[in-house]
Design a protein around this motif. Sequence first.
Motif, PDB file in Angstrom:
ATOM      1  N   ALA A 252       0.817  -1.219   0.000  1.00 11.72           N
ATOM      2  CA  ALA A 252       0.000   0.000   0.000  1.00 11.72           C
ATOM      3  C   ALA A 252       0.846   1.262   0.000  1.00 11.72           C
ATOM      4  O   ALA A 252       0.467   2.276  -0.584  1.00 11.72           O
ATOM      5  CB  ALA A 252      -0.935  -0.013   1.212  1.00 11.72           C
ATOM      6  N   THR A 253       1.999   1.218   0.662  1.00  9.11           N
ATOM      7  CA  THR A 253       2.793   2.437   0.817  1.00  9.11           C
ATOM      8  C   THR A 253       4.014   2.468  -0.095  1.00  9.11           C
ATOM      9  O   THR A 253       4.711   3.477  -0.159  1.00  9.11           O
ATOM     10  CB  THR A 253       3.311   2.552   2.264  1.00  9.11           C
ATOM     11  N   SER A 254       4.284   1.345  -0.766  1.00 11.55           N
ATOM     12  CA  SER A 254       5.507   1.179  -1.567  1.00 11.55           C
ATOM     13  C   SER A 254       6.776   1.326  -0.733  1.00 11.55           C
ATOM     14  O   SER A 254       7.848   1.579  -1.270  1.00 11.55           O
ATOM     15  CB  SER A 254       5.563   2.180  -2.732  1.00 11.55           C
ATOM     16  N   ASN A 255       6.653   1.171   0.575  1.00 19.26           N
ATOM     17  CA  ASN A 255       7.848   1.199   1.426  1.00 19.26           C
ATOM     18  C   ASN A 255       8.446  -0.206   1.496  1.00 19.26           C
ATOM     19  O   ASN A 255       7.709  -1.171   1.702  1.00 19.26           O
ATOM     20  CB  ASN A 255       7.501   1.669   2.846  1.00 19.26           C
ATOM     21  N   PRO A 256       9.782  -0.295   1.339  1.00 19.61           N
ATOM     22  CA  PRO A 256      10.420  -1.611   1.358  1.00 19.61           C
ATOM     23  C   PRO A 256      10.145  -2.370   2.657  1.00 19.61           C
ATOM     24  O   PRO A 256       9.896  -1.764   3.703  1.00 19.61           O
ATOM     25  CB  PRO A 256      11.911  -1.293   1.254  1.00 19.61           C
ATOM     26  N   LEU A 257      10.205  -3.694   2.544  1.00 17.34           N
ATOM     27  CA  LEU A 257       9.917  -4.578   3.670  1.00 17.34           C
ATOM     28  C   LEU A 257      11.189  -5.295   4.118  1.00 17.34           C
ATOM     29  O   LEU A 257      11.955  -5.782   3.291  1.00 17.34           O
ATOM     30  CB  LEU A 257       8.870  -5.610   3.224  1.00 17.34           C
TER      31      LEU A 257
ATOM     32  N   LYS B 142      -0.151 -18.582   2.729  1.00 19.09           N
ATOM     33  CA  LYS B 142      -0.737 -17.238   2.784  1.00 19.09           C
ATOM     34  C   LYS B 142       0.340 -16.162   2.630  1.00 19.09           C
ATOM     35  O   LYS B 142       0.199 -15.234   1.831  1.00 19.09           O
ATOM     36  CB  LYS B 142      -1.476 -17.074   4.123  1.00 19.09           C
ATOM     37  N   ILE B 143       1.421 -16.317   3.407  1.00 19.69           N
ATOM     38  CA  ILE B 143       2.500 -15.316   3.350  1.00 19.69           C
ATOM     39  C   ILE B 143       3.177 -15.341   1.983  1.00 19.69           C
ATOM     40  O   ILE B 143       3.478 -14.289   1.403  1.00 19.69           O
ATOM     41  CB  ILE B 143       3.528 -15.580   4.472  1.00 19.69           C
ATOM     42  N   SER B 144       3.389 -16.538   1.455  1.00 21.50           N
ATOM     43  CA  SER B 144       4.063 -16.635   0.158  1.00 21.50           C
ATOM     44  C   SER B 144       3.234 -15.955  -0.931  1.00 21.50           C
ATOM     45  O   SER B 144       3.775 -15.274  -1.811  1.00 21.50           O
ATOM     46  CB  SER B 144       4.307 -18.098  -0.214  1.00 21.50           C
ATOM     47  N   ALA B 145       1.895 -16.110  -0.849  1.00 23.43           N
ATOM     48  CA  ALA B 145       1.022 -15.470  -1.836  1.00 23.43           C
ATOM     49  C   ALA B 145       1.096 -13.945  -1.708  1.00 23.43           C
ATOM     50  O   ALA B 145       1.144 -13.221  -2.704  1.00 23.43           O
ATOM     51  CB  ALA B 145      -0.422 -15.948  -1.643  1.00 23.43           C
ATOM     52  N   ALA B 146       1.135 -13.461  -0.462  1.00 25.92           N
ATOM     53  CA  ALA B 146       1.240 -12.012  -0.245  1.00 25.92           C
ATOM     54  C   ALA B 146       2.566 -11.489  -0.797  1.00 25.92           C
ATOM     55  O   ALA B 146       2.633 -10.413  -1.389  1.00 25.92           O
ATOM     56  CB  ALA B 146       1.106 -11.694   1.235  1.00 25.92           C
ATOM     57  N   LEU B 147       3.632 -12.272  -0.603  1.00 25.67           N
ATOM     58  CA  LEU B 147       4.939 -11.852  -1.112  1.00 25.67           C
ATOM     59  C   LEU B 147       4.959 -11.817  -2.639  1.00 25.67           C
ATOM     60  O   LEU B 147       5.661 -10.998  -3.239  1.00 25.67           O
ATOM     61  CB  LEU B 147       6.048 -12.778  -0.587  1.00 25.67           C
TER      62      LEU B 147
ATOM     63  N   PHE C 182      11.966  -6.561  -0.862  1.00 27.69           N
ATOM     64  CA  PHE C 182      11.843  -7.303   0.392  1.00 27.69           C
ATOM     65  C   PHE C 182      13.208  -7.908   0.726  1.00 27.69           C
ATOM     66  O   PHE C 182      13.756  -8.683  -0.045  1.00 27.69           O
ATOM     67  CB  PHE C 182      10.777  -8.395   0.247  1.00 27.69           C
ATOM     68  N   ILE C 183      13.725  -7.514   1.882  1.00 28.97           N
ATOM     69  CA  ILE C 183      14.997  -8.081   2.336  1.00 28.97           C
ATOM     70  C   ILE C 183      14.717  -8.987   3.527  1.00 28.97           C
ATOM     71  O   ILE C 183      14.100  -8.575   4.514  1.00 28.97           O
ATOM     72  CB  ILE C 183      16.003  -6.972   2.713  1.00 28.97           C
ATOM     73  N   SER C 184      15.141 -10.241   3.405  1.00 28.36           N
ATOM     74  CA  SER C 184      14.962 -11.205   4.483  1.00 28.36           C
ATOM     75  C   SER C 184      16.265 -11.339   5.262  1.00 28.36           C
ATOM     76  O   SER C 184      17.313 -11.601   4.689  1.00 28.36           O
ATOM     77  CB  SER C 184      14.545 -12.557   3.896  1.00 28.36           C
TER      78      SER C 184
ATOM     79  N   ALA D 147      11.064 -22.447   5.173  1.00 25.72           N
ATOM     80  CA  ALA D 147      10.381 -23.006   4.009  1.00 25.72           C
ATOM     81  C   ALA D 147       9.413 -22.015   3.377  1.00 25.72           C
ATOM     82  O   ALA D 147       8.797 -22.319   2.367  1.00 25.72           O
ATOM     83  CB  ALA D 147       9.633 -24.276   4.400  1.00 25.72           C
ATOM     84  N   SER D 148       9.257 -20.842   3.968  1.00 26.59           N
ATOM     85  CA  SER D 148       8.399 -19.851   3.309  1.00 26.59           C
ATOM     86  C   SER D 148       9.125 -18.524   3.186  1.00 26.59           C
ATOM     87  O   SER D 148      10.094 -18.419   2.438  1.00 26.59           O
ATOM     88  CB  SER D 148       7.049 -19.725   4.024  1.00 26.59           C
ATOM     89  N   PHE D 149       8.719 -17.518   3.958  1.00 31.72           N
ATOM     90  CA  PHE D 149       9.188 -16.162   3.656  1.00 31.72           C
ATOM     91  C   PHE D 149      10.672 -15.915   3.875  1.00 31.72           C
ATOM     92  O   PHE D 149      11.260 -15.095   3.176  1.00 31.72           O
ATOM     93  CB  PHE D 149       8.349 -15.133   4.426  1.00 31.72           C
ATOM     94  N   ALA D 150      11.310 -16.642   4.813  1.00 29.87           N
ATOM     95  CA  ALA D 150      12.714 -16.335   5.104  1.00 29.87           C
ATOM     96  C   ALA D 150      13.618 -16.534   3.887  1.00 29.87           C
ATOM     97  O   ALA D 150      14.657 -15.897   3.764  1.00 29.87           O
ATOM     98  CB  ALA D 150      13.204 -17.169   6.284  1.00 29.87           C
ATOM     99  N   MET D 151      13.227 -17.438   2.995  1.00 28.22           N
ATOM    100  CA  MET D 151      14.055 -17.708   1.815  1.00 28.22           C
ATOM    101  C   MET D 151      13.488 -17.048   0.561  1.00 28.22           C
ATOM    102  O   MET D 151      13.941 -17.329  -0.544  1.00 28.22           O
ATOM    103  CB  MET D 151      14.172 -19.222   1.595  1.00 28.22           C
ATOM    104  N   LEU D 152      12.475 -16.179   0.703  1.00 34.75           N
ATOM    105  CA  LEU D 152      11.834 -15.587  -0.468  1.00 34.75           C
ATOM    106  C   LEU D 152      12.207 -14.120  -0.670  1.00 34.75           C
ATOM    107  O   LEU D 152      11.583 -13.420  -1.466  1.00 34.75           O
ATOM    108  CB  LEU D 152      10.306 -15.715  -0.357  1.00 34.75           C
ATOM    109  N   GLY D 153      13.218 -13.639   0.038  1.00 33.57           N
ATOM    110  CA  GLY D 153      13.604 -12.235  -0.102  1.00 33.57           C
ATOM    111  C   GLY D 153      14.216 -11.953  -1.461  1.00 33.57           C
ATOM    112  O   GLY D 153      14.716 -12.856  -2.132  1.00 33.57           O
ATOM    113  N   ASP D 154      14.152 -10.654  -1.870  1.00 30.20           N
ATOM    114  CA  ASP D 154      14.944 -10.252  -3.039  1.00 30.20           C
ATOM    115  C   ASP D 154      16.409 -10.416  -2.679  1.00 30.20           C
ATOM    116  O   ASP D 154      17.240 -10.699  -3.519  1.00 30.20           O
ATOM    117  CB  ASP D 154      14.626  -8.799  -3.396  1.00 30.20           C
ATOM    118  N   LEU D 155      16.698 -10.223  -1.395  1.00 27.23           N
ATOM    119  CA  LEU D 155      18.011 -10.558  -0.841  1.00 27.23           C
ATOM    120  C   LEU D 155      17.759 -11.379   0.416  1.00 27.23           C
ATOM    121  O   LEU D 155      16.924 -11.006   1.241  1.00 27.23           O
ATOM    122  CB  LEU D 155      18.755  -9.292  -0.431  1.00 27.23           C
TER     123      LEU D 155
END
Length: 283
Positions: free
Chosen positions: A152-157, A180-185, A195-197, A209-217
Motif C-alpha cells: 500500500a505504501t511502496s515502502n520496502p519490507l 498465505k504469506i508466500s502469496a502475499a509476497l 523485500f529483504i529477508s 520453508a516460506s518467507f525467510a528464503m523468499l527475499g529479493d536478498l
Amino acid sequence: MAWFKRQSGELDSSGEKRVRTEGLWVKCDNCRQIIWKKDLEDNLDVCPKCDKHFRIDARTRLAQLLDEGVYEIFDDNLASTDPLKFVDLKSYSSRLEQAKAETGLKDAVISARGKMNGRPVIVSAMEYAFIGGSMGAVVGEAITRAIEQSIATSNPLVIVSASGGARMMEGVISLMQLAKISAALARLDEARVPFISVLTDPTTGGVTASFAMLGDLNIAEPGALIGFAGPRVIEQTIRQKLPPGFQRSEFLLQHGMLDAVVPRRELKPYIVRALDFMSPAAA
Ligand SMILES: [Zn+2]
C-alpha cells in the motif's frame, strides 16, 4: 560435657550474604570468556572476544535497525484463540499466557514502521522468546499485514526471522500461513517493492520453508542456525554423516543458499545500501 558451647543466636545466618553481581557479567558459551554485560550491549550483543552473535529480542532488533531507535508498532492487538484446544505436556492456552507474561507481547512478532537512513520502511522482527518464535495464525496474519502495508505504501519490507518454524499447537492452521504469506509476497513482487529477508539464529522449519528464503536478498547473521529439518533427522534419512558447520550461515552461503553473511554491526548499512540500489528513486 563439651568445653566449647555456642551461644544460640551468636552467628547470624539470615539475610543476604553474597554481593549481588548476577546480571553484570555474562559467560560467552562459544569462547567461555566472561564478558562485562555493558561491553556486550555496547557491541550490539556480539561477543567482543570471539564475535559470537548472541540472540537478541525483537525490540532490541528494531531499535538497532531503525533510525534513532524510533518506530511505530502496528497490528500488536492480534492474539491466538487456541483453535484446536491443544494440550501436550501443558495446555497451549497456558503456554500462551506464560509467553505473554514473559515477553509483554501478544505473539511472536512485532511489526513496525520506521526509517532507515531517512527512508521509510516496514520491519517485522520475530521474537524467539515467545514459544520459540513459532509461527501460528497470528504471526502469519501479522506478517501478511506487514506485507500489505508495504504494498500500500511502496515502502520496502524487511523481515528479521528468529523462529523454530510452524507452531505445532495450531496444526494445519499454522501450515496454512506458509502459503498465505508466500502469496502475499508474490503480490509484493508484482508491485515491485523490495523485500529483504534477514535470517538470524535460529531460522528453521516452516519459516525457512516460506518467507525467510523468499527475499529479493536473503542475508544472515554469522553463525546462525538455518535449516528446515534438524541434522539428526537428515542423517537418519540419508544415512550419511553431515559435514561440520552444516546448517550454519557460512556453509549455506558457500552452497548458494544465501546472498550474504553480514555481521550485526554492518547489518543496517548493508540493508540501506541494498535498498538504495533497488529503489534509488525513493531515496
Ligand atoms: Zn565469545
